[in-house]
Design a protein around this motif. Structure first.
Motif, PDB file in Angstrom:
ATOM      1  N   LEU A  13       0.829  -1.208   0.000  1.00 33.24           N
ATOM      2  CA  LEU A  13       0.000   0.000   0.000  1.00 33.24           C
ATOM      3  C   LEU A  13       0.864   1.259   0.000  1.00 33.24           C
ATOM      4  O   LEU A  13       0.573   2.230  -0.720  1.00 33.24           O
ATOM      5  CB  LEU A  13      -0.918  -0.006   1.222  1.00 33.24           C
ATOM      6  CG  LEU A  13      -2.107  -0.973   1.165  1.00 33.24           C
ATOM      7  CD1 LEU A  13      -2.814  -1.022   2.509  1.00 33.24           C
ATOM      8  CD2 LEU A  13      -3.083  -0.565   0.069  1.00 33.24           C
ATOM      9  N   LYS A  14       1.908   1.243   0.799  1.00 36.05           N
ATOM     10  CA  LYS A  14       2.825   2.392   0.859  1.00 36.05           C
ATOM     11  C   LYS A  14       3.443   2.648  -0.514  1.00 36.05           C
ATOM     12  O   LYS A  14       3.520   3.794  -0.970  1.00 36.05           O
ATOM     13  CB  LYS A  14       3.914   2.099   1.891  1.00 36.05           C
ATOM     14  CG  LYS A  14       4.976   3.190   2.054  1.00 36.05           C
ATOM     15  CD  LYS A  14       5.875   2.824   3.241  1.00 36.05           C
ATOM     16  CE  LYS A  14       7.057   3.770   3.372  1.00 36.05           C
ATOM     17  NZ  LYS A  14       8.068   3.549   2.329  1.00 36.05           N
ATOM     18  N   ASN A  15       3.856   1.586  -1.202  1.00 33.47           N
ATOM     19  CA  ASN A  15       4.452   1.727  -2.527  1.00 33.47           C
ATOM     20  C   ASN A  15       3.433   2.271  -3.533  1.00 33.47           C
ATOM     21  O   ASN A  15       3.771   3.122  -4.369  1.00 33.47           O
ATOM     22  CB  ASN A  15       4.990   0.378  -3.000  1.00 33.47           C
ATOM     23  CG  ASN A  15       5.616   0.463  -4.381  1.00 33.47           C
ATOM     24  OD1 ASN A  15       6.642   1.100  -4.579  1.00 33.47           O
ATOM     25  ND2 ASN A  15       4.983  -0.194  -5.351  1.00 33.47           N
ATOM     26  N   LYS A  16       2.200   1.802  -3.446  1.00 40.00           N
ATOM     27  CA  LYS A  16       1.175   2.276  -4.376  1.00 40.00           C
ATOM     28  C   LYS A  16       0.861   3.755  -4.161  1.00 40.00           C
ATOM     29  O   LYS A  16       0.542   4.478  -5.112  1.00 40.00           O
ATOM     30  CB  LYS A  16      -0.094   1.424  -4.225  1.00 40.00           C
ATOM     31  CG  LYS A  16       0.052   0.041  -4.837  1.00 40.00           C
ATOM     32  CD  LYS A  16      -1.188  -0.810  -4.647  1.00 40.00           C
ATOM     33  CE  LYS A  16      -1.003  -2.155  -5.338  1.00 40.00           C
ATOM     34  NZ  LYS A  16      -2.157  -3.066  -5.122  1.00 40.00           N
ATOM     35  N   ILE A  17       0.952   4.210  -2.928  1.00 37.59           N
ATOM     36  CA  ILE A  17       0.734   5.628  -2.650  1.00 37.59           C
ATOM     37  C   ILE A  17       1.918   6.449  -3.141  1.00 37.59           C
ATOM     38  O   ILE A  17       1.753   7.497  -3.778  1.00 37.59           O
ATOM     39  CB  ILE A  17       0.490   5.842  -1.147  1.00 37.59           C
ATOM     40  CG1 ILE A  17      -0.848   5.211  -0.737  1.00 37.59           C
ATOM     41  CG2 ILE A  17       0.503   7.328  -0.803  1.00 37.59           C
ATOM     42  CD1 ILE A  17      -1.083   5.163   0.754  1.00 37.59           C
ATOM     43  N   GLU A  21      -0.172   5.337  -7.660  1.00 37.97           N
ATOM     44  CA  GLU A  21      -1.276   4.483  -8.097  1.00 37.97           C
ATOM     45  C   GLU A  21      -2.524   4.870  -7.311  1.00 37.97           C
ATOM     46  O   GLU A  21      -3.637   4.856  -7.839  1.00 37.97           O
ATOM     47  CB  GLU A  21      -0.930   3.009  -7.874  1.00 37.97           C
ATOM     48  CG  GLU A  21      -1.992   2.060  -8.376  1.00 37.97           C
ATOM     49  CD  GLU A  21      -1.575   0.606  -8.334  1.00 37.97           C
ATOM     50  OE1 GLU A  21      -2.482  -0.257  -8.323  1.00 37.97           O
ATOM     51  OE2 GLU A  21      -0.354   0.320  -8.329  1.00 37.97           O
ATOM     52  N   TYR A  22      -2.328   5.178  -6.024  1.00 40.01           N
ATOM     53  CA  TYR A  22      -3.338   5.865  -5.229  1.00 40.01           C
ATOM     54  C   TYR A  22      -2.831   7.298  -5.079  1.00 40.01           C
ATOM     55  O   TYR A  22      -1.950   7.586  -4.276  1.00 40.01           O
ATOM     56  CB  TYR A  22      -3.523   5.216  -3.861  1.00 40.01           C
ATOM     57  CG  TYR A  22      -4.039   3.784  -3.916  1.00 40.01           C
ATOM     58  CD1 TYR A  22      -5.080   3.437  -4.763  1.00 40.01           C
ATOM     59  CD2 TYR A  22      -3.491   2.803  -3.113  1.00 40.01           C
ATOM     60  CE1 TYR A  22      -5.558   2.130  -4.815  1.00 40.01           C
ATOM     61  CE2 TYR A  22      -3.963   1.500  -3.147  1.00 40.01           C
ATOM     62  CZ  TYR A  22      -4.996   1.164  -3.999  1.00 40.01           C
ATOM     63  OH  TYR A  22      -5.465  -0.123  -4.047  1.00 40.01           O
ATOM     64  N   ALA A  23      -3.378   8.202  -5.869  1.00 44.31           N
ATOM     65  CA  ALA A  23      -2.813   9.547  -5.999  1.00 44.31           C
ATOM     66  C   ALA A  23      -3.195  10.451  -4.832  1.00 44.31           C
ATOM     67  O   ALA A  23      -4.124  10.164  -4.067  1.00 44.31           O
ATOM     68  CB  ALA A  23      -3.288  10.169  -7.311  1.00 44.31           C
ATOM     69  N   PHE A  24      -2.480  11.545  -4.732  1.00 36.44           N
ATOM     70  CA  PHE A  24      -2.744  12.567  -3.722  1.00 36.44           C
ATOM     71  C   PHE A  24      -4.198  13.027  -3.811  1.00 36.44           C
ATOM     72  O   PHE A  24      -4.702  13.345  -4.880  1.00 36.44           O
ATOM     73  CB  PHE A  24      -1.799  13.753  -3.949  1.00 36.44           C
ATOM     74  CG  PHE A  24      -1.988  14.910  -3.010  1.00 36.44           C
ATOM     75  CD1 PHE A  24      -1.915  14.736  -1.645  1.00 36.44           C
ATOM     76  CD2 PHE A  24      -2.239  16.178  -3.508  1.00 36.44           C
ATOM     77  CE1 PHE A  24      -2.094  15.811  -0.781  1.00 36.44           C
ATOM     78  CE2 PHE A  24      -2.402  17.265  -2.661  1.00 36.44           C
ATOM     79  CZ  PHE A  24      -2.339  17.067  -1.286  1.00 36.44           C
ATOM     80  N   HIS A  25      -4.899  13.000  -2.659  1.00 34.16           N
ATOM     81  CA  HIS A  25      -6.300  13.418  -2.502  1.00 34.16           C
ATOM     82  C   HIS A  25      -7.296  12.368  -3.001  1.00 34.16           C
ATOM     83  O   HIS A  25      -8.511  12.612  -2.941  1.00 34.16           O
ATOM     84  CB  HIS A  25      -6.575  14.760  -3.187  1.00 34.16           C
ATOM     85  CG  HIS A  25      -6.359  15.922  -2.259  1.00 34.16           C
ATOM     86  ND1 HIS A  25      -6.673  17.216  -2.605  1.00 34.16           N
ATOM     87  CD2 HIS A  25      -5.852  15.991  -1.007  1.00 34.16           C
ATOM     88  CE1 HIS A  25      -6.367  18.021  -1.609  1.00 34.16           C
ATOM     89  NE2 HIS A  25      -5.859  17.300  -0.625  1.00 34.16           N
ATOM     90  N   ARG A  65     -14.387   7.103   5.155  1.00 35.18           N
ATOM     91  CA  ARG A  65     -13.676   7.127   3.877  1.00 35.18           C
ATOM     92  C   ARG A  65     -12.232   7.546   4.138  1.00 35.18           C
ATOM     93  O   ARG A  65     -11.957   8.401   4.973  1.00 35.18           O
ATOM     94  CB  ARG A  65     -14.352   8.085   2.905  1.00 35.18           C
ATOM     95  CG  ARG A  65     -15.807   7.738   2.617  1.00 35.18           C
ATOM     96  CD  ARG A  65     -16.415   8.748   1.676  1.00 35.18           C
ATOM     97  NE  ARG A  65     -15.903   8.600   0.322  1.00 35.18           N
ATOM     98  CZ  ARG A  65     -16.111   9.489  -0.646  1.00 35.18           C
ATOM     99  NH1 ARG A  65     -16.780  10.604  -0.389  1.00 35.18           N
ATOM    100  NH2 ARG A  65     -15.640   9.283  -1.848  1.00 35.18           N
ATOM    101  N   VAL A  66     -11.314   6.952   3.404  1.00 34.65           N
ATOM    102  CA  VAL A  66      -9.891   7.189   3.651  1.00 34.65           C
ATOM    103  C   VAL A  66      -9.288   7.881   2.430  1.00 34.65           C
ATOM    104  O   VAL A  66      -9.365   7.380   1.308  1.00 34.65           O
ATOM    105  CB  VAL A  66      -9.150   5.871   3.948  1.00 34.65           C
ATOM    106  CG1 VAL A  66      -7.665   6.142   4.190  1.00 34.65           C
ATOM    107  CG2 VAL A  66      -9.764   5.171   5.156  1.00 34.65           C
ATOM    108  N   ARG A  67      -8.687   9.033   2.664  1.00 28.85           N
ATOM    109  CA  ARG A  67      -8.116   9.842   1.593  1.00 28.85           C
ATOM    110  C   ARG A  67      -6.594   9.840   1.687  1.00 28.85           C
ATOM    111  O   ARG A  67      -6.011   9.882   2.781  1.00 28.85           O
ATOM    112  CB  ARG A  67      -8.627  11.284   1.670  1.00 28.85           C
ATOM    113  CG  ARG A  67      -8.128  12.180   0.540  1.00 28.85           C
ATOM    114  CD  ARG A  67      -8.592  13.622   0.718  1.00 28.85           C
ATOM    115  NE  ARG A  67     -10.026  13.774   0.568  1.00 28.85           N
ATOM    116  CZ  ARG A  67     -10.650  13.912  -0.598  1.00 28.85           C
ATOM    117  NH1 ARG A  67      -9.960  13.885  -1.729  1.00 28.85           N
ATOM    118  NH2 ARG A  67     -11.952  14.072  -0.645  1.00 28.85           N
TER     119      ARG A  67
END
Length: 244
Positions: A13-17, A21-25, A65-67
């Motif tokens: 998950l940390k790598n995807k952020i 891949e999971y973008a800012f906001h 919800r998680v942003r």
């Protein structure tokens, strides 16, 4: 739960952020979605998300919800709030790195060293100085004092590789707490001799004292950074106080 399972989920998950891949906001999938994606328990997902929240990667919004609140930066980021070795920071930032030991000797703490570092007068210390290279440039001068009774049998080979790795994996020392401050200072003759400062005449200085799980200070560090190449980052949470 198996430690490796949690670590695998957290690191993925940390790598995807970090790779956006999971973008800012953006809003990330739900806990239920993640249990299916990773084929693991809900408690494993919650633990991974809690670690990401603590490290400033995500934030829980109203309604659960998680942003994503992690924002990539162009310059290399060194953590003020965490305890991280130079090698760990280099790998996290994805740059090439190297270390050259320019001093390693045993000394006895005198009154001046005691006042500056927090060690007791008479403590036996390792006095270590290392040049840190990033992308083949000499950009950091680390000045360290280590308590010899904790950091036993320190060698140049260990100091060039990773003292924290040696402490944790060979000596089984638990590194617990660091107290740090950041200042800006004019470059010294020594800084100019060891570092590639270009037109800069000042450095960003991060100094700190590090303690083990017995609340014993075993390290004092002064990291002297060329200012243009670094971004120091921390994450803070405000806790509202009730007024009387």
């Amino acid at each position: 739960m198996p430690e490796s399972r949690f670590e695998n989920v957290y690191m993925d998950l940390k790598n995807k952020i970090e790779t956006q891949e999971y973008a800012f906001h953006s809003i990330i999938p739900s806990e239920n979605d993640f249990t299916e994606i990773y084929n693991c328990s809900r408690s494993t997902i919650r633990r991974a998300l809690a670690e990401l929240i603590k490290r400033g990667y995500i934030q829980v919004r109203q309604g659960s919800r998680v942003r994503v609140i992690y924002e990539p930066v162009e310059r290399n980021v060194f953590k003020i709030g965490g305890i991280e070795s130079f090698k760990e920071a280099a790998k996290r930032n994805g740059f090439s790195y190297g270390t050259k030991v320019v001093k390693l000797e045993k000394i006895i703490a005198d009154e001046e060293i005691s006042a500056r570092t927090g060690f007791k007068i008479g403590d036996e210390l390792y006095d270590v100085q290392r040049i840190r290279y990033i992308d083949s440039k000499a950009l950091i001068l680390d000045k360290n004092y280590f308590l010899a009774s904790v950091v036993k049998d320190l060698t140049e080979e260990i100091a060039e590789s990773s003292i924290y790795d040696y402490l944790e994996n060979t000596l089984k020392v638990k590194i617990m707490t660091s107290k740090r401050k950041m200042t800006t200072e004019l470059a010294t003759t020594e800084d100019k001799m060891y570092l590639e400062l270009g037109d800069y005449n000042c450095l960003a200085i991060v100094s700190g004292r590090v303690f083990n799980d017995a609340s014993l200070q075993f390290e004092y560090t002064e990291s002297r950074h060329r200012p243009d190449y670094f971004c120091f980052e921390d994450t803070a949470t405000r806790h509202r106080k009730r007024l009387p």
